[in-house]
Design an enzyme around this catalytic site. Sequence first.
Site, PDB file in Angstrom:
ATOM      1  N   LYS A  11       0.823  -1.213   0.000  1.00 12.42           N
ATOM      2  CA  LYS A  11       0.000   0.000   0.000  1.00 12.42           C
ATOM      3  C   LYS A  11       0.867   1.277   0.000  1.00 12.42           C
ATOM      4  O   LYS A  11       2.045   1.232   0.379  1.00 12.42           O
ATOM      5  CB  LYS A  11      -0.909  -0.014   1.232  1.00 12.42           C
ATOM      6  CG  LYS A  11      -1.956  -1.128   1.222  1.00 12.42           C
ATOM      7  CD  LYS A  11      -2.868  -1.022   2.447  1.00 12.42           C
ATOM      8  CE  LYS A  11      -3.954  -2.086   2.442  1.00 12.42           C
ATOM      9  NZ  LYS A  11      -4.876  -1.953   3.585  1.00 12.42           N
ATOM     10  N   TYR A  51     -12.237  -3.054  -2.828  1.00 15.39           N
ATOM     11  CA  TYR A  51     -12.779  -3.015  -1.460  1.00 15.39           C
ATOM     12  C   TYR A  51     -14.307  -2.915  -1.453  1.00 15.39           C
ATOM     13  O   TYR A  51     -14.878  -2.326  -0.538  1.00 15.39           O
ATOM     14  CB  TYR A  51     -12.162  -1.852  -0.691  1.00 15.39           C
ATOM     15  CG  TYR A  51     -10.777  -2.150  -0.127  1.00 15.39           C
ATOM     16  CD1 TYR A  51     -10.516  -3.315   0.592  1.00 15.39           C
ATOM     17  CD2 TYR A  51      -9.738  -1.239  -0.289  1.00 15.39           C
ATOM     18  CE1 TYR A  51      -9.261  -3.585   1.117  1.00 15.39           C
ATOM     19  CE2 TYR A  51      -8.462  -1.508   0.246  1.00 15.39           C
ATOM     20  CZ  TYR A  51      -8.246  -2.682   0.946  1.00 15.39           C
ATOM     21  OH  TYR A  51      -6.994  -2.947   1.479  1.00 15.39           O
ATOM     22  N   ASN A 123      -1.848   0.311   7.181  1.00 14.37           N
ATOM     23  CA  ASN A 123      -1.503  -1.067   7.600  1.00 14.37           C
ATOM     24  C   ASN A 123      -0.697  -1.843   6.542  1.00 14.37           C
ATOM     25  O   ASN A 123      -0.807  -3.047   6.419  1.00 14.37           O
ATOM     26  CB  ASN A 123      -2.731  -1.826   8.116  1.00 14.37           C
ATOM     27  CG  ASN A 123      -3.784  -2.023   7.063  1.00 14.37           C
ATOM     28  OD1 ASN A 123      -3.595  -1.627   5.912  1.00 14.37           O
ATOM     29  ND2 ASN A 123      -4.883  -2.645   7.428  1.00 14.37           N
ATOM     30  N   HIS A 126      -2.110  -5.114   1.671  1.00 10.67           N
ATOM     31  CA  HIS A 126      -3.357  -5.878   1.570  1.00 10.67           C
ATOM     32  C   HIS A 126      -2.983  -7.331   1.315  1.00 10.67           C
ATOM     33  O   HIS A 126      -2.041  -7.600   0.556  1.00 10.67           O
ATOM     34  CB  HIS A 126      -4.217  -5.393   0.399  1.00 10.67           C
ATOM     35  CG  HIS A 126      -5.219  -6.417  -0.012  1.00 10.67           C
ATOM     36  ND1 HIS A 126      -6.395  -6.606   0.681  1.00 10.67           N
ATOM     37  CD2 HIS A 126      -5.188  -7.375  -0.970  1.00 10.67           C
ATOM     38  CE1 HIS A 126      -7.057  -7.622   0.134  1.00 10.67           C
ATOM     39  NE2 HIS A 126      -6.342  -8.109  -0.872  1.00 10.67           N
ATOM     40  N   GLU A 137      -9.639 -11.316  -6.601  1.00  7.22           N
ATOM     41  CA  GLU A 137      -8.688 -10.203  -6.601  1.00  7.22           C
ATOM     42  C   GLU A 137      -7.579 -10.387  -7.643  1.00  7.22           C
ATOM     43  O   GLU A 137      -7.168  -9.423  -8.295  1.00  7.22           O
ATOM     44  CB  GLU A 137      -8.075 -10.056  -5.215  1.00  7.22           C
ATOM     45  CG  GLU A 137      -9.105  -9.592  -4.188  1.00  7.22           C
ATOM     46  CD  GLU A 137      -8.575  -9.600  -2.766  1.00  7.22           C
ATOM     47  OE1 GLU A 137      -9.277  -9.091  -1.888  1.00  7.22           O
ATOM     48  OE2 GLU A 137      -7.465 -10.131  -2.528  1.00  7.22           O
TER      49      GLU A 137
HETATM   50  P1  ATP Z   1      -6.892  -5.934   3.729  1.00  9.32           P
HETATM   51  O1  ATP Z   1      -8.128  -6.344   2.947  1.00  9.32           O
HETATM   52  O2  ATP Z   1      -6.413  -4.540   3.367  1.00  9.32           O
HETATM   53  O3  ATP Z   1      -5.808  -6.961   3.645  1.00  9.32           O
HETATM   54  P2  ATP Z   1      -8.081  -6.913   6.157  1.00  9.32           P
HETATM   55  O4  ATP Z   1      -8.525  -8.057   5.303  1.00  9.32           O
HETATM   56  O5  ATP Z   1      -7.223  -7.222   7.343  1.00  9.32           O
HETATM   57  O6  ATP Z   1      -7.291  -5.842   5.278  1.00  9.32           O
HETATM   58  P3  ATP Z   1     -10.669  -5.655   5.862  1.00  9.32           P
HETATM   59  O7  ATP Z   1     -11.809  -5.787   6.799  1.00  9.32           O
HETATM   60  O8  ATP Z   1     -10.753  -6.340   4.537  1.00  9.32           O
HETATM   61  O9  ATP Z   1      -9.342  -6.089   6.663  1.00  9.32           O
HETATM   62  O10 ATP Z   1     -10.432  -4.094   5.663  1.00  9.32           O
HETATM   63  C1  ATP Z   1      -9.803  -3.597   4.501  1.00  9.32           C
HETATM   64  C2  ATP Z   1      -9.065  -2.316   4.815  1.00  9.32           C
HETATM   65  O11 ATP Z   1      -9.990  -1.332   5.274  1.00  9.32           O
HETATM   66  C3  ATP Z   1      -8.044  -2.421   5.950  1.00  9.32           C
HETATM   67  O12 ATP Z   1      -6.813  -2.952   5.548  1.00  9.32           O
HETATM   68  C4  ATP Z   1      -7.920  -0.967   6.353  1.00  9.32           C
HETATM   69  O13 ATP Z   1      -7.088  -0.285   5.405  1.00  9.32           O
HETATM   70  C5  ATP Z   1      -9.353  -0.470   6.209  1.00  9.32           C
HETATM   71  N1  ATP Z   1     -10.070  -0.541   7.482  1.00  9.32           N
HETATM   72  C6  ATP Z   1     -10.640  -1.628   8.046  1.00  9.32           C
HETATM   73  N2  ATP Z   1     -11.247  -1.315   9.219  1.00  9.32           N
HETATM   74  C7  ATP Z   1     -11.041   0.012   9.392  1.00  9.32           C
HETATM   75  C8  ATP Z   1     -11.421   0.953  10.399  1.00  9.32           C
HETATM   76  N3  ATP Z   1     -12.110   0.576  11.462  1.00  9.32           N
HETATM   77  N4  ATP Z   1     -11.052   2.254  10.236  1.00  9.32           N
HETATM   78  C9  ATP Z   1     -10.341   2.650   9.160  1.00  9.32           C
HETATM   79  N5  ATP Z   1      -9.952   1.817   8.163  1.00  9.32           N
HETATM   80  C10 ATP Z   1     -10.301   0.520   8.270  1.00  9.32           C
HETATM   81 MG    MG Z   2      -9.549  -7.757   3.516  1.00 11.37          MG
END
Ligand code: ATP
Ligand code: MG
Length: 156
Positions: A11, A51, A123, A126, A137
Amino acid sequence: MANETTLVVIKPDAIQRGLTGYVLTRLEQQKLHVIGAKATRVSRELAKEHYKHLSHKDFFNDLLDHLTGKIHGTSYVLVFVFWGPEAIERVRQVTGATHPEKADPMSLRGSFGRMTAAGIMENIIHASADRTEAEREIALWFRPEELLSLPIVTGA
Ligand code: ATP
Ligand code: MG
């Protein structure tokens, strides 16, 4: 152990902080192989599609600003397809929990992730969550001819 493919996006926050080499080292150490790799700009449409399961969330717009590079002033992300035994779970382990404060301190998100004062969750990468998500994806980010065909002979 079944071989799997999974998508990783480095990212904009990780690109800005020069963490690409470290992230790739950590992933390679899981005995995983890169079968697809590219640098690419992320259109708002691509970010929205990637997303789409979060489109109802109040942070969705920030999430799009993040992935498209608007927040960090970056113009691209790096995208990889990793292949190998239990690739999806192994990558998720190295990645750590979604929220950096809840992530294992040794994981990428635990080590380098943070929630900014403006409420942006930085974070690092992804990583696909399961096989269905990985398949969707990979097809979203890569054309079939951009990936090495399987199986890969590793010499291992
Ligand atoms: P990713 O899909 O990015 O690998 P993940 O699978 O751990 O992350 P998801 O629930 O898919 O978690 O969320 C996707 C992304 O949305 C997160 O990586 C983060 O960037 C953002 N995100 C998730 N929860 C929050 C939150 N509470 N506040 C702000 N951003 C969030
Ligand atoms: Mg995810």
